[in-house]
Scaffold this motif. Structure first.
Motif, mmCIF file in Angstrom:
data_model
loop_
_atom_site.group_PDB
_atom_site.id
_atom_site.type_symbol
_atom_site.label_atom_id
_atom_site.label_comp_id
_atom_site.label_asym_id
_atom_site.label_seq_id
_atom_site.Cartn_x
_atom_site.Cartn_y
_atom_site.Cartn_z
ATOM 1 N N ARG A 84 14.355 -39.405 44.044
ATOM 2 C CA ARG A 84 15.641 -39.186 44.575
ATOM 3 C C ARG A 84 15.151 -37.443 43.738
ATOM 4 N NH1 ARG A 84 19.046 -42.290 39.907
ATOM 5 N NH2 ARG A 84 19.961 -43.820 41.384
ATOM 6 N N ASP B 188 8.044 -42.880 50.729
ATOM 7 C CA ASP B 188 9.160 -43.996 50.019
ATOM 8 C C ASP B 188 9.362 -42.870 48.677
ATOM 9 O OD1 ASP B 188 7.074 -46.734 49.345
ATOM 10 O OD2 ASP B 188 8.280 -46.014 50.863
ATOM 11 N N LYS B 189 10.316 -41.769 49.366
ATOM 12 C CA LYS B 189 10.667 -39.621 48.812
ATOM 13 C C LYS B 189 11.717 -41.187 47.537
ATOM 14 C CE LYS B 189 12.984 -36.241 49.281
ATOM 15 N NZ LYS B 189 14.597 -37.049 48.279
ATOM 16 N N SER C 58 12.320 -41.899 53.643
ATOM 17 C CA SER C 58 12.136 -42.322 52.759
ATOM 18 C C SER C 58 11.494 -43.836 52.907
ATOM 19 C CB SER C 58 13.507 -43.085 52.887
ATOM 20 O OG SER C 58 15.070 -41.618 52.591
ATOM 21 N N SER C 59 12.336 -44.713 51.963
ATOM 22 C CA SER C 59 11.226 -45.749 52.216
ATOM 23 C C SER C 59 11.701 -47.600 53.084
ATOM 24 C CB SER C 59 11.337 -47.493 50.813
ATOM 25 O OG SER C 59 10.906 -48.401 50.857
ATOM 26 N N GLN D 42 14.531 -40.671 60.456
ATOM 27 C CA GLN D 42 13.517 -38.944 59.950
ATOM 28 C C GLN D 42 11.795 -39.555 60.790
ATOM 29 O OE1 GLN D 42 13.103 -40.460 55.998
ATOM 30 N NE2 GLN D 42 15.282 -39.281 55.328
ATOM 31 N N LYS E 33 14.595 -48.807 53.205
ATOM 32 C CA LYS E 33 15.992 -47.824 53.681
ATOM 33 C C LYS E 33 15.711 -48.033 54.713
ATOM 34 C CE LYS E 33 17.494 -45.340 50.101
ATOM 35 N NZ LYS E 33 17.414 -44.050 48.855
ATOM 36 N N GLN F 30 17.402 -45.018 57.912
ATOM 37 C CA GLN F 30 17.020 -43.760 57.011
ATOM 38 C C GLN F 30 16.188 -43.546 57.346
ATOM 39 O OE1 GLN F 30 17.836 -43.123 53.094
ATOM 40 N NE2 GLN F 30 17.606 -40.627 53.062
ATOM 41 N N PHE F 31 14.357 -44.467 57.184
ATOM 42 C CA PHE F 31 13.539 -44.321 58.019
ATOM 43 C C PHE F 31 13.241 -43.696 59.333
ATOM 44 C CE2 PHE F 31 8.776 -44.616 57.524
ATOM 45 C CZ PHE F 31 8.598 -45.402 58.527
#
Length: 808
Positions: A172, A169-170, A216-217, A228, A221, A224-225
């Motif tokens: 900003r 859960d990166k 990412s979450s 990654q 997201k 996007q997760f």
């Protein structure tokens, strides 16, 4: 994507599923991979999405948390599965989440055990953590990592594990800013961990590779997760190749032994009590007390007084060793007690005990050195005192018993001086070794003394028996062997009595004593038997010497002159009979009183064979045609009957010449002494020379002329040495006499003329008649002058033997 195989490796109670992992390995054919496999594990807080990440990353089917039911414990224990579609074969372990409410506030033992197991087994460890927990203490698993790092270095050899921190859960905040903070925290954990002395200065990079990745979450997201995660998945392909995530791994276990290796590692972890620390207070006490103990141990090693004591003991004993060492140890432990007094009592005592054990383990070799000095010194003093006592004549057994007791008590006193208050060390092993060494020395000296004693009396027997036995055998007679038996009995009894008296000081058992005495008696018999065998080998020489002595010398030991009156046959028979006696004496060893017929057999067979043949008319068997004597065992036989016969034949052959020479000498003597003619010649002379004899009686002057002629001829015979001249032959003798005859006659006439011209002396005492000098019954002056002249010319050099006349 193929279906993933999985198994419950360790359940929530900590039980290792042996059969499950064996079936799992068979199903995926792990044993065929050799060293080409990798192990990945994941750890992190409960309900942090570990199983979800693994399922997306490796295609596994681990059970995921139901978001609609809220946070709860989904994974219990440790699960293992095979990653799908990744080369080489990669195994992944899903660990039970940490900091869960189900196990309680303080029960963190399983968390530590499972984390340590993951670090010990895995090539890559994923540490799943929330982005907003970076910088925190408990949520970031710092205490857990600290404990695991510390215990891992103590229990296992480092294998260069890769720590991959996965930030979930990166936010900003850029990863470039988050990563330094995370690495700094890990470095601080490493620096704070108490390390073994060998790894005091070892950097974190020597044991671990630290990697950081952010995701990412999943809920907000997802696309996007997934992208990654797919990118991260690529990093696990060929992870064990150089440059890969696990490219630096070490000490890889072959795939066929993975199950056994994992089982043993889990067993070691379960038995290690340091992982069962329930409270933070106890943990802190453990870490701090261990640091204090290590510091005091190091200070003890550097202590100058201890180092000097240790160095001195290496070369020599130190008086008061136990007291000095106890004082140094007490100071060290007192300093530990002063610094650890405020920590948990149980932990403090435990670490103090560990410190005591380490200190005692350190000083024990020095203590053993000290005991070794005492042992060697006591042994040396015992040897010296014991040898001196024996040299002074003290009994062996008494000296050994007294000195062993005395020096063992001395060792006990000196070893007690090395005792340390903290230790309950026992010097019994060193004492036993000292006693064994002393007993070995006593046994060695005892054997040497007994050997020396035995050799001494054997030498006395050799000296007492060898010469007399040889003399008795040389004089061989009927009394030879009885005399040898008497000599042997007398000397043996004397030696045995003295030997038994000398053995009494050793206090040996009766059986051993009797064996040694019997051995000495056997040696005495052996000396006699050896001497007899030696003389038997020279019997022929002795027989010839005896024959020569008896044959060539009379009863007064004077050399015989063969005049013709001696009975050579009788002398020869006597000498040969004596030689036969020698042969019969040497034929067998007769140290027992048993009678035998050797002499009679030899006499009948060799000296008087006619009598033997008349005695044995019914048989024609040669009594010497045998290799054994009747009633004589082979072991006592020196010369067999056949050998006797051969020796006698050789003896007769070699002495025959001596007898022949004696007979020849006797015949020559008879011829030389027989100067009268034969009787018939004497009768012929009387008959045929009667007229001449009567003429001489009627004219006595003829007798005087004949007598003077006889004297002259005798003088010429002596002067010319006619017998000597003819010794070289008749012709050389005649030639030599013919050249010397005329000078000799002229010289004789000249001397007679000189004798006739001598003036007469009036003093009868100064001028005795010449006839009286030559013949005490002389007849007249002429004959006296002739006799004197004859005596003078007998000298070859012409020197006169009569004194010249003196003037009045």
């Amino acid at each position: 994507m193929d279906k993933s195989c999985s198994t419950h490796l360790i359940d929530g109670d900590g039980t290792f599923n042996v059969s499950g992992i064996d079936n799992f390995m068979k199903e995926i054919k792990l044993a065929e991979c050799g060293l080409s496999y990798a192990v990945v594990s994941i750890m992190g807080p409960q309900s942090s999405g570990k199983s979800t990440l693994l399922n997306h990353l490796f295609g596994t089917n681990f059970r995921e948390m139901d978001a609609f039911k809220g946070r709860s414990q989904t994974t219990k224990g440790i699960w293992m599965a095979q990653c799908v579609g990744i080369e080489p074969c990669t195994l992944v372990m899903d660990l039970e989440g940490t900091d869960g409410r189900e196990r309680g506030e303080d029960d963190t033992a399983f968390e530590k055990q499972s984390a340590l197991f993951a670090l010990a087994v895995s090539d890559i460890v994923l540490i799943n953590m929330w982005c907003h927990d970076i910088g925190r203490e408990q949520a970031a698993n710092k205490p857990l990592l600290k404990t695991v790092f510390q215990v891992m270095m103590r229990l296992f050899s480092p294998r260069k594990t890769t720590l991959l921190f996965v930030i979930r859960d990166k936010t900003r905040t850029p990863l470039e800013n988050l990563e330094p903070v995370l690495r700094e925290d890990i470095q601080k954990i490493w620096d704070a961990v108490p390390k073994p002395h060998a790894h005091k200065e070892t950097p974190l990079s020597e044991f671990f590779n630290v990697e950081v990745v952010a995701l990412s979450s999943y809920e907000e997201k997802e696309e996007q997760f997934r992208e990654q995660v797919a990118s991260l998945r690529q990093r696990f392909f060929h992870s064990i190749a150089p440059g890969g995530l696990a490219g630096d791994r070490r000490a890889v276990v072959p795939a066929s032994g993975f199950s056994f290796s994992a089982q043993q590692i889990w067993k070691i972890i379960k038995e290690n009590k340091d992982l069962d620390l329930p409270a933070h207070k106890v943990m802190v006490a453990t870490v701090r007390c261990e640091e204090i103990a290590n510091e005091k141990f190091s200070s003890f090693i550097e202590n100058e007084e201890w180092r000097q004591l240790e160095e001195t003991v290496q070369s020599q004993p130190v008086p008061g060793f136990g007291r000095k060492l106890s004082s140094i140890l007490d100071v060290c432990l007192s300093e530990y007690d002063a610094e650890a007094t405020y920590f948990d009592e149980g932990v403090r005592s435990s670490k103090r005990k560990q410190l005591e054990e380490k200190l005692l383990q350190l000083v024990q070799p020095t203590h053993q050195f000290m005991l070794g000095h005492i042992r060697s010194g006591t042994l040396d003093r015992f040897k010296k005192a014991f040898d001196n006592a024996l040299n002074e004549g003290k009994g062996f057994a008494v000296a050994a018993r007294d000195y062993i007791k005395y020096f063992m008590s001395q060792f006990d006193e000196e070893s007690a001086d090395t005792d340390i208050d903290l230790a309950n060390w026992d010097a019994s092993k060193v004492r036993e070794k000292l006693r064994r060494d002393i007993d070995a020395h006593v046994a060695t000296v005892r054997a040497a003394k007994l050997s020396e004693l035995t050799t001494k009396y054997e030498a006395k027997l050799n000296e007492a028996l060898s010469g007399p036995v040889e003399a008795l055998l040389d004089g061989a007679s009927d009394d030879t062997w009885p005399a040898i038996r008497k000599l042997l009995r007398r000397e043996t009894e004397t030696a045995v009595a003295e030997f038994a008296g000398a053995l009494s000081g050793f206090e040996m058992d009766e059986e051993t004593r009797e064996k040694m005495i019997l051995r000495l008696k056997d040696h005495a018999r052996g000396v006699v038997e050896a001497k007899a065998k030696e003389d038997a080998g020279r019997v022929l020489i002795r027989m010839k010497d005896r024959f020569s002595t008896l044959f060539s010398h009379d009863s007064d030991s004077m050399p015989r002159v063969w005049t013709g009156k001696e009975d050579i046959r009788a002398i020869t028979k006597t000498a040969r009979s004596s030689s036969l006696k020698l042969l019969s004496v040497m034929a067998a060893i007769r140290l027992d009183d048993d009678a035998d017929a050797i002499e009679n057999t030899l006499s009948l067979a060799l000296v008087d064979p006619k009598a033997a043949s008349s005695t044995n008319k019914g048989t024609s068997v040669d009594p010497l045609a045998s290799s054994t004597w009747e009633e004589i065992p082979a072991s006592k036989t020196l010369i067999t009957p056949v050998q006797c016969k051969s020796l006698w034949r050789q003896f007769k052959a070699e002495t025959e010449y001596t007898v022949t020479q004696a007979i020849a000498a006797q015949e020559a003597s008879r011829r030389n002494n027989n100067w009268l003619p034969p009787p018939w010649a004497i009768v012929a002379l009387v008959v045929l020379g009667f007229n001449e004899f009567m003429t001489l009686l009627r004219n006595p002057l003829y007798l005087g002329v004949i007598f003077v002629a006889f004297l002259l001829i005798k003088a010429l015979w002596v002067q010319l040495d006619i017998a000597g001249e003819f010794r070289n032959g008749a012709l050389p003798g005649i030639l030599s006499i013919s050249t010397k005859l005329l000078p000799t006659v002229m010289n004789l006439l000249r001397k007679l003329a000189e004798e006739g011209q001598r003036p007469a002396h009036t003093d009868p005492q100064r001028n005795p008649p010449l006839a009286a000098q030559s013949f005490q019954s002389g007849t007249n002056n002429y004959s006296g002058i002739s006799s004197s002249a004859s005596s003078e010319v007998t000298s070859e050099n012409g020197t006169k033997h009569s004194n010249p006349p003196e003037d009045q």
